[in-house]
Design an enzyme around this catalytic site. Structure first.
Site, PDB file in Angstrom:
ATOM      1  N   ARG A 198     -13.729  -7.271   3.044  1.00  8.74           N
ATOM      2  CA  ARG A 198     -12.317  -7.029   2.687  1.00  8.74           C
ATOM      3  C   ARG A 198     -11.468  -8.229   3.112  1.00  8.74           C
ATOM      4  O   ARG A 198     -10.552  -8.647   2.421  1.00  8.74           O
ATOM      5  CB  ARG A 198     -11.778  -5.761   3.377  1.00  8.74           C
ATOM      6  CG  ARG A 198     -12.406  -4.449   2.948  1.00  8.74           C
ATOM      7  CD  ARG A 198     -12.179  -4.140   1.490  1.00  8.74           C
ATOM      8  NE  ARG A 198     -10.798  -4.298   1.073  1.00  8.74           N
ATOM      9  CZ  ARG A 198      -9.793  -3.457   1.355  1.00  8.74           C
ATOM     10  NH1 ARG A 198     -10.028  -2.357   2.040  1.00  8.74           N
ATOM     11  NH2 ARG A 198      -8.567  -3.681   0.916  1.00  8.74           N
ATOM     12  N   ARG A 235       0.868  -1.183   0.000  1.00 10.34           N
ATOM     13  CA  ARG A 235       0.000   0.000   0.000  1.00 10.34           C
ATOM     14  C   ARG A 235       0.900   1.227   0.000  1.00 10.34           C
ATOM     15  O   ARG A 235       1.758   1.384   0.869  1.00 10.34           O
ATOM     16  CB  ARG A 235      -0.910   0.030   1.221  1.00 10.34           C
ATOM     17  CG  ARG A 235      -1.484   1.440   1.419  1.00 10.34           C
ATOM     18  CD  ARG A 235      -2.553   1.541   2.427  1.00 10.34           C
ATOM     19  NE  ARG A 235      -3.763   0.898   1.962  1.00 10.34           N
ATOM     20  CZ  ARG A 235      -4.976   1.219   2.397  1.00 10.34           C
ATOM     21  NH1 ARG A 235      -5.145   2.171   3.280  1.00 10.34           N
ATOM     22  NH2 ARG A 235      -6.033   0.580   1.943  1.00 10.34           N
ATOM     23  N   GLN A 240     -10.236  -3.538  -2.844  1.00 10.72           N
ATOM     24  CA  GLN A 240     -11.477  -2.952  -2.337  1.00 10.72           C
ATOM     25  C   GLN A 240     -12.677  -3.395  -3.187  1.00 10.72           C
ATOM     26  O   GLN A 240     -13.752  -3.707  -2.678  1.00 10.72           O
ATOM     27  CB  GLN A 240     -11.362  -1.421  -2.356  1.00 10.72           C
ATOM     28  CG  GLN A 240     -12.621  -0.695  -1.943  1.00 10.72           C
ATOM     29  CD  GLN A 240     -12.981  -0.927  -0.482  1.00 10.72           C
ATOM     30  OE1 GLN A 240     -12.128  -0.805   0.381  1.00 10.72           O
ATOM     31  NE2 GLN A 240     -14.223  -1.271  -0.201  1.00 10.72           N
ATOM     32  N   CYS A 296     -16.134   2.670   0.870  1.00 11.92           N
ATOM     33  CA  CYS A 296     -14.966   1.834   1.164  1.00 11.92           C
ATOM     34  C   CYS A 296     -14.504   1.994   2.602  1.00 11.92           C
ATOM     35  O   CYS A 296     -13.877   1.096   3.154  1.00 11.92           O
ATOM     36  CB  CYS A 296     -13.844   2.168   0.189  1.00 11.92           C
ATOM     37  SG  CYS A 296     -13.393   3.913   0.200  1.00 11.92           S
ATOM     38  N   HIS A 323      -7.281   0.826  -6.410  1.00 10.67           N
ATOM     39  CA  HIS A 323      -7.540   0.113  -5.151  1.00 10.67           C
ATOM     40  C   HIS A 323      -8.308  -1.180  -5.480  1.00 10.67           C
ATOM     41  O   HIS A 323      -9.461  -1.360  -5.073  1.00 10.67           O
ATOM     42  CB  HIS A 323      -8.334   1.017  -4.197  1.00 10.67           C
ATOM     43  CG  HIS A 323      -8.339   0.544  -2.784  1.00 10.67           C
ATOM     44  ND1 HIS A 323      -7.596  -0.535  -2.329  1.00 10.67           N
ATOM     45  CD2 HIS A 323      -9.023   1.006  -1.683  1.00 10.67           C
ATOM     46  CE1 HIS A 323      -7.802  -0.704  -1.048  1.00 10.67           C
ATOM     47  NE2 HIS A 323      -8.660   0.203  -0.633  1.00 10.67           N
ATOM     48  N   ASP A 349     -16.852   7.946  -1.524  1.00 10.96           N
ATOM     49  CA  ASP A 349     -15.545   7.834  -0.865  1.00 10.96           C
ATOM     50  C   ASP A 349     -15.222   9.228  -0.317  1.00 10.96           C
ATOM     51  O   ASP A 349     -15.923  10.206  -0.635  1.00 10.96           O
ATOM     52  CB  ASP A 349     -14.498   7.376  -1.907  1.00 10.96           C
ATOM     53  CG  ASP A 349     -13.124   7.102  -1.303  1.00 10.96           C
ATOM     54  OD1 ASP A 349     -12.977   7.102  -0.065  1.00 10.96           O
ATOM     55  OD2 ASP A 349     -12.167   6.888  -2.095  1.00 10.96           O
TER      56      ASP A 349
HETATM   57  N1   CP Z   1     -11.082   0.749   2.576  1.00 11.57           N
HETATM   58  C1   CP Z   1      -9.791   0.679   2.966  1.00 11.57           C
HETATM   59  O1   CP Z   1      -8.880   0.395   2.176  1.00 11.57           O
HETATM   60  O2   CP Z   1      -9.605   0.918   4.280  1.00 11.57           O
HETATM   61  P1   CP Z   1      -8.215   1.102   5.033  1.00 11.57           P
HETATM   62  O3   CP Z   1      -7.616   2.382   4.527  1.00 11.57           O
HETATM   63  O4   CP Z   1      -8.574   1.153   6.480  1.00 11.57           O
HETATM   64  O5   CP Z   1      -7.329  -0.079   4.701  1.00 11.57           O
HETATM   65  N1  NVA Z   2      -9.564   7.237  -1.830  1.00 14.40           N
HETATM   66  C1  NVA Z   2      -9.205   6.921  -0.458  1.00 14.40           C
HETATM   67  C2  NVA Z   2      -9.455   5.482  -0.179  1.00 14.40           C
HETATM   68  C3  NVA Z   2      -9.148   5.044   1.223  1.00 14.40           C
HETATM   69  C4  NVA Z   2      -9.419   3.597   1.447  1.00 14.40           C
HETATM   70  C5  NVA Z   2      -7.742   7.282  -0.219  1.00 14.40           C
HETATM   71  O1  NVA Z   2      -6.919   6.978  -1.077  1.00 14.40           O
HETATM   72  O2  NVA Z   2      -7.444   7.876   0.805  1.00 14.40           O
END
Ligand code: CP
Ligand code: NVA
Length: 334
Positions: free
Chosen positions: A316, A111, A141, A277, A138, A234
């Site tokens: 998830r 990540r 997700q 998400c 992502h 989101d």
């Molecule tokens: N939705 C999601 O990816 O959550 P986190 O940022 O908590 O991993």
């Molecule tokens: N679009 C958001 C998703 C978090 C799970 C971000 O990148 O912060």
């Protein structure tokens, strides 16, 4: 109890197009099987002696914990590594880190910021690498989102997904392609400045047509959501974009998901759900919200009977487990 697995042994996941449509749908089915199995109290050993490195440059609650528990549930292990913990990209290049961790671990979930970093890890580690969120995509997700839609409505057929908000962030990019691959109609409601990237839109449009659906973009959310079965939003400011907070709040305020927008679907009495998400800003649930007033969804919707956000967040774990199992498990262990 588990007698089938998609053919994804050794495969990495960089973006939604890393898997064929069929592979993606099979992965979601495997996740449903694993979920049922866990609910029946069974913990397997499909990841016995498999170790997964979790390299995280950005914060996470769901992805991090889902990965750890997914591995542990099946007898494997996961190690959480943040940038300051290791020499990653500082004293040691991404390429060298990939080659070191690839000799130690069976897989890597990444990540972070750059999609290129994720791809470099996959190129040089020699083990499957899974994208757990980059600035652009992502994908893990979306598997959870599609599983949630499927288990709530019973099928992914005849479903219209309306995404409302920042139309070109990582979630929106992957959701657009995921819907196209699953044969779900996708509507993006977003201001002109945040329309999906043209190339991504064209690519997803082609996949959607192949699967008998279409993709549409609206800047008027009330018009766009008409007939939708899923309203998805989101945060307005993704991780790494904090400098744009004020401009985004101004731009996206008319795109808040509230009961009026839910009503505008015309489906309040029919097939309708709300997804996010997470993490979500809804009313005064965090210090950040109190300060900025940036609410992409109201409490009224977030806490309503339409909201499936906690099923989605549980999913998830099951979908990440399916990803690890299908890439690492020995078929003989089934
Ligand atoms: N939705 C999601 O990816 O959550 P986190 O940022 O908590 O991993
Ligand atoms: N679009 C958001 C998703 C978090 C799970 C971000 O990148 O912060």
């Amino acid at each position: 109890m588990l007698n089938w697995m998609p053919e994804l042994k050794g495969r990495s996941l960089m973006r939604m197009t890393s898997f064929t449509d069929e592979e993606m749908l099979n992965l979601i089915d495997l996740a449903a099987q694993l979920k049922a199995r866990r609910r029946a109290g069974v913990r397997g050993d499909l990841l016995h002696r498999k170790n997964i490195a979790l390299i995280f440059e950005k914060s996470s609650t769901r992805t991090r914990n889902s990965s750890i528990i997914a591995a542990r549930d099946e007898g494997g292990g996961a190690e959480y590594l943040t940038r300051p913990d290791i020499h990653f990209g500082k004293k040691e290049s991404v390429k060298d880190t990939a080659r070191v961790l690839g000799r130690i671990y069976d897989g890597i979930l990444f990540r972070g910021f750059s999609q290129k970093t994720c791809e470099e890890l996959a190129q040089y580690s020699g083990v499957p690498v899974w994208n757990g969120l980059t600035d652009e995509y992502h994908p893990t997700q979306i598997f959870a989102d599609l599983l949630t839609v499927k288990e709530t409505f019973g099928s992914l057929k005849d479903v219209t997904m309306a995404y409302v908000g920042d139309g070109r962030n990582n979630v929106a990019n992957s959701l657009m392609m995921g819907c196209a691959k699953a044969g779900v109609r996708y509507v993006c409601c977003t201001p002109k400045e945040l329309w999906p990237d043209e190339k991504m839109l064209a690519e997803a449009g082609e996949v959607a047509r192949r699967n008998g659906v279409d993709i549409r973009v609206f800047d008027d959310p009330a018009k766009g959501v008409k007939g939708a079965n899923v309203l998805y939003t989101d945060v307005w400011v993704s991780m790494g974009e904090e400098a744009k907070t004020a401009e985004r709040i101004k731009m996206l305020r008319p795109y808040q998901v509230n009961m009026d927008l839910m009503k505008a679907t015309g489906n309040l009495e029919g097939k309708l759900m709300f997804l996010h998400c997470l993490p979500a800003f809804h009313d005064d649930n965090t210090d950040v919200t109190k300060e900025s007033g940036a609410l992409e969804v109201t409490d009224e919707v977030f806490e309503s009977k339409y909201s499936k956000v906690f099923d989605e967040s549980e999913n998830r774990m099951h979908t990440i487990k399916a990803l690890f199992v299908s890439a690492l498990a020995d078929r003989a262990a089934l």
